[in-house]
Design an enzyme around this catalytic site. Structure first.
Site, PDB file in Angstrom:
ATOM      1  N   LEU A  16       0.826  -1.199   0.000  1.00  0.00           N
ATOM      2  CA  LEU A  16       0.000   0.000   0.000  1.00  0.00           C
ATOM      3  C   LEU A  16       0.864   1.255   0.000  1.00  0.00           C
ATOM      4  CD1 LEU A  16      -2.758   1.328   0.092  1.00  0.00           C
ATOM      5  CD2 LEU A  16      -2.774   0.988   2.577  1.00  0.00           C
ATOM      6  N   LEU A  50      10.126   0.727  14.047  1.00  0.00           N
ATOM      7  CA  LEU A  50       9.217   1.481  14.907  1.00  0.00           C
ATOM      8  C   LEU A  50       9.636   1.430  16.372  1.00  0.00           C
ATOM      9  CD1 LEU A  50       5.777   0.434  13.358  1.00  0.00           C
ATOM     10  CD2 LEU A  50       6.839   2.697  13.215  1.00  0.00           C
ATOM     11  N   TYR A 143      -3.551  -9.850  14.680  1.00  0.00           N
ATOM     12  CA  TYR A 143      -3.418  -8.687  13.791  1.00  0.00           C
ATOM     13  C   TYR A 143      -4.641  -7.778  13.931  1.00  0.00           C
ATOM     14  CZ  TYR A 143      -3.782  -5.978   9.502  1.00  0.00           C
ATOM     15  OH  TYR A 143      -3.964  -4.959   8.594  1.00  0.00           O
ATOM     16  N   LYS A 147      -5.280  -3.747  15.565  1.00  0.00           N
ATOM     17  CA  LYS A 147      -5.963  -2.612  14.947  1.00  0.00           C
ATOM     18  C   LYS A 147      -7.019  -2.035  15.889  1.00  0.00           C
ATOM     19  CE  LYS A 147      -3.440  -2.761  11.322  1.00  0.00           C
ATOM     20  NZ  LYS A 147      -2.416  -1.695  11.120  1.00  0.00           N
ATOM     21  N   SER A 172      -9.315  -4.187   0.997  1.00  0.00           N
ATOM     22  CA  SER A 172      -8.202  -4.744   0.211  1.00  0.00           C
ATOM     23  C   SER A 172      -7.861  -3.738  -0.873  1.00  0.00           C
ATOM     24  CB  SER A 172      -8.603  -6.079  -0.427  1.00  0.00           C
ATOM     25  OG  SER A 172      -8.962  -7.027   0.558  1.00  0.00           O
TER      26      SER A 172
END
Length: 274
Positions: A16, A50, A143, A147, A172
């Site tokens: 992305l 991160l 996962y 979120k 998606s």
């Protein structure tokens, strides 16, 4: 708020992120790139994890806003999800707070509500059948759980520090859908850039949660909160439907992987390398 110009794009080497690197500059943004993986052809990109709080603080310094795509994008062990997606997102928010960055666009996911059953009815679904943005969160994986954490962290940082976030529950985002299920949750790259631009420039978002998809004929969820930002999707997955249905058949309501928002994450989640 004034239109932000310099944007930190984390996860810039990912799928992305790569798409947005090509599309967002057309909206007038200068991108500062950040990823744990070096980005070929981008010598000024910041290569760091991160977990590196000092590097994050340097990366956010002076930017107008952040699009946070970084982290593990598939299922993995809880320890790895904890480090990359939970602690990593916290580190990003803390760096942004310390440097006075007022707007973050957080890449949430449909997997935060993955155990939600998909709507039923004739296509196109009427507005009453669409899944609302305030449907209870039902993560389908570690996962998806990460979120949920990211959305709650964003809410805390608005309530406690006045730091604004648009959390985008992305479906998606590929050049074209690759499965019948994806016909309902697909977001074209062009619409992805339109949604991110709207999320960066809308006034008074506080903490807003939106679904991220195109205006698909087979759409499962309500895009009202995204449209309220000024998002006007222009694409529809229906042009791919005939071919995909001929190859794969219609969705089977008896198969949890085909009858819930999370799809195969419920039964056979793609695993990031342990």
């Amino acid at each position: 708020m004034p239109a932000p110009r310099t944007i930190l794009l984390t996860g810039a080497a990912g799928g992305l992120g790569t798409l947005m690197r090509g599309l967002l500059p057309a909206y007038g943004y200068e991108l500062r790139l950040f990823d744990v993986t070096p980005i070929e052809g981008e010598p000024t990109a910041i290569t760091a994890d991160l977990a590196d709080r000092e590097a994050l603080r340097e990366a956010v310094r002076g930017v107008d806003a952040i699009i946070h795509l970084a982290g593990i994008s598939l299922e993995s062990s809880f320890d790895k999800i904890l480090r990359a997606n939970i602690e990593g997102t916290y580190n990003l928010y803390e760096a942004a707070r310390a440097e006075g960055v007022g707007r973050i666009v957080f890449a949430s996911s449909n997997h935060a509500v993955g155990y939600t059953p998909s709507p039923e009815g004739e296509l196109p679904l009427d507005s009453g059948a669409l899944i609302p943005i305030d449907t209870p969160r039902r993560p389908d994986t570690y996962y998806g759980l990460s979120k949920c954490f990211g959305e709650d962290l964003a809410q805390l940082y608005w309530d406690k520090f006045g730091q604004e976030t648009v959390s985008v529950r992305i479906g998606s985002c590929f050049m074209e859908p690759t499965s019948v299920r994806m016909l309902s949750v697909w977001m074209s790259p062009g619409d992805g850039a339109r949604l991110f631009h709207a999320a960066l420039t809308a006034e008074d978002v506080r903490h807003t949660v939106v679904y991220g998809s195109s205006a698909n004929t087979r759409l499962w969820w309500d895009l009202t909160s995204a449209r309220a930002l000024g998002y006007e999707p222009q694409d529809d997955s229906e042009q791919y439907a005939e071919k995909l249905i001929a190859e794969q058949g219609e969705l089977d309501p008896a198969d949890p992987a085909q009858s819930h928002l999370g799809g195969p994450f419920l039964t056979d989640p793609p695993i990031w390398p342990y």
